[in-house]
Design an enzyme around this catalytic site. Structure first.
Site, PDB file in Angstrom:
ATOM      1  N   THR A  35      -0.839 -11.402   3.064  1.00 48.14           N
ATOM      2  CA  THR A  35       0.252 -12.266   3.553  1.00 48.14           C
ATOM      3  C   THR A  35       1.416 -11.487   4.177  1.00 48.14           C
ATOM      4  O   THR A  35       2.426 -12.080   4.550  1.00 48.14           O
ATOM      5  CB  THR A  35       0.812 -13.181   2.443  1.00 48.14           C
ATOM      6  OG1 THR A  35       1.463 -12.368   1.456  1.00 48.14           O
ATOM      7  CG2 THR A  35      -0.274 -14.005   1.810  1.00 48.14           C
TER       8      THR A  35
ATOM      9  N   ASP B   1       0.843  -1.206   0.000  1.00 47.68           N
ATOM     10  CA  ASP B   1       0.000   0.000   0.000  1.00 47.68           C
ATOM     11  C   ASP B   1       0.880   1.258   0.000  1.00 47.68           C
ATOM     12  O   ASP B   1       0.699   2.169  -0.837  1.00 47.68           O
ATOM     13  CB  ASP B   1      -0.881  -0.050   1.263  1.00 47.68           C
ATOM     14  CG  ASP B   1      -2.068   0.887   1.224  1.00 47.68           C
ATOM     15  OD1 ASP B   1      -2.297   1.530   0.176  1.00 47.68           O
ATOM     16  OD2 ASP B   1      -2.783   0.977   2.241  1.00 47.68           O
TER      17      ASP B   1
END
Ligand code: ADP
Length: 174
Positions: free
Chosen positions: A123, A35
């Site tokens: 993950t 992100d």
């Protein structure tokens, strides 16, 4: 024609595709991991559109997806989806992770996206077990691709060797 699934080891911000997927959080205001990398490389235009979406619908729920410009990235769109935080399997995380892939592909098809790159959602900071996550990603994407004709190529972009090997193993089998 059957769509193609490929794997790459590396940084998703460098991928040329119609859309790249961001493993966002419910605030849509950016964060760490992929992100942060996407917002840094794509520039302020992405956050600006995320803020507008927040204004309209108040963020993004886990398993859902929204679409913005890709700013300066070599892609047309960023599809922001919010993966589940791993809670030892007690919070419907597997179904929610499948929803991320399904809803991202749905949004892609609605925007005439032919090529799309996914990171290994949940993950990292969200600690979803990598082997389980890879199985869900491959199964869900394979199913979705059989039900639509818009998306022609999906790239699983793995940032670490462990994920890369897991995807290699899964895709060589199918
Ligand atoms: P989440 O909160 O969904 O776990 P993270 O960004 O922490 O999101 O991790 C998701 C995956 O993205 C992890 O496998 C992580 O290694 C990977 N990742 C981090 N940075 C990048 C990048 N620049 N390109 C591709 N994948 C990345």
């Amino acid at each position: 024609m059957l769509a193609q699934i490929t794997i790459q080891l590396g940084d998703i911000t460098k991928i040329t595709a119609d859309a790249i997927v961001n493993a966002a959080n419910t605030s849509l205001l950016g964060g760490g991991g992929v992100d942060g990398a996407i917002h840094r490389a794509g520039g302020a235009a992405i956050l600006e559109e995320c803020r507008k979406i927040r204004g309209r619908q108040g963020g993004c729920k886990t398993g859902e997806a929204v679409i913005t410009t890709a700013g300066k990235l070599p892609a047309r769109y960023v599809i922001h989806t919010v993966g589940p935080v791993w809670n030892v399997g007690k919070s419907n995380e597997e179904a929610l992770l499948a929803n991320c892939y399904r809803n991202s592909l749905q949004l892609a098809a609605e925007h005439d996206v032919k090529t799309i790159a996914f990171p290994n959602i949940s993950t990292g900071i969200y600690h979803f077990p990598k082997d389980k996550a890879a199985g869900i990603a491959v199964k869900t994407v394979t199913e979705c691709l059989q039900e639509q004709i818009t998306v022609e190529k999906v790239i699983f972009v793995c940032f670490d060797a462990e994920n890369f090997e897991l995807y290699q193993r899964l895709l060589n089998k199918s």
